[in-house]
Design a protein around this motif. Structure first.
Motif, PDB file in Angstrom:
ATOM      1  N   HIS A  73       5.711   1.982  -5.338  1.00 40.79           N
ATOM      2  CA  HIS A  73       4.373   2.643  -4.863  1.00 40.79           C
ATOM      3  C   HIS A  73       5.058   3.864  -3.955  1.00 40.79           C
ATOM      4  CE1 HIS A  73       6.644   1.978  -0.326  1.00 40.79           C
ATOM      5  NE2 HIS A  73       6.143   2.993   0.053  1.00 40.79           N
ATOM      6  N   HIS A  75       4.269   7.933  -2.074  1.00 40.83           N
ATOM      7  CA  HIS A  75       3.961   8.175  -1.786  1.00 40.83           C
ATOM      8  C   HIS A  75       3.286   9.889  -2.047  1.00 40.83           C
ATOM      9  CE1 HIS A  75       7.375   6.328   1.627  1.00 40.83           C
ATOM     10  NE2 HIS A  75       6.481   5.939   0.761  1.00 40.83           N
ATOM     11  N   ASP A  86       7.722   0.163   4.712  1.00 39.45           N
ATOM     12  CA  ASP A  86       8.845  -0.464   3.719  1.00 39.45           C
ATOM     13  C   ASP A  86       9.888  -0.750   3.824  1.00 39.45           C
ATOM     14  OD1 ASP A  86       6.683   1.701   2.302  1.00 39.45           O
ATOM     15  OD2 ASP A  86       7.315   2.593   2.244  1.00 39.45           O
TER      16      ASP A  86
HETATM   17 ZN   LIG Z   1       5.931   3.720   1.557  1.00 40.98          ZN
END
Ligand SMILES: [Zn+2]
Length: 126
Positions: A73, A75, A86
């Motif tokens: 993922h 940021h 997370d």
């Molecule tokens: Zn994250």
């Protein structure tokens, strides 16, 4: 969850996830990592991840996880460190987790194991 020993990530796959992260900015994107022959070759982008990271994590729970060895993922900040959420997700979703941070280049990503420790993930030309 599909367990296998991973040697690295294909350069194409890395390039792809950097591109997706860039085009999703300033929203986050989330996906799953798929491996073949011990190399991460595919990113499965999860639908509906142009939202908060909380709902991105929700989506992960709804995916069939066969042959997925971890997650990725982005940021929107320049911080690649995993958040508390997370880490909880890492513990459930395999043993390879990539976080891509702004500005989404070859030096702005980090791979972690299931407990959130940094791990070396070589980029391979396959
Ligand atoms: Zn994250």
């Amino acid at each position: 969850m599909f367990h296998q020993r991973i040697r690295g990530i294909a350069r194409d796959a890395l390039q792809f996830l950097l591109e997706v992260s860039k085009s999703t900015h300033p929203s986050e994107f989330a996906g799953l990592l798929r491996a073949e022959g011990g190399v991460i070759t595919d990113i499965i982008i999860l639908p509906g991840t142009r939202s908060s990271s909380a709902s991105a994590v929700m989506q992960l729970h709804m995916m069939p996880l066969s042959r997925c060895i971890g997650s990725v993922h982005s940021h929107p900040s320049s911080d690649t460190h995993p958040s508390k959420e997370d880490l909880i997700m890492f513990g459930r979703k395999g043993d390879y987790h990539i976080i891509v941070a702004y500005p989404y280049d070859e030096n702005s990503w980090t791979c972690y194991d299931a407990s959130g420790h940094m791990r070396n993930l070589p980029v391979l030309d396959v």
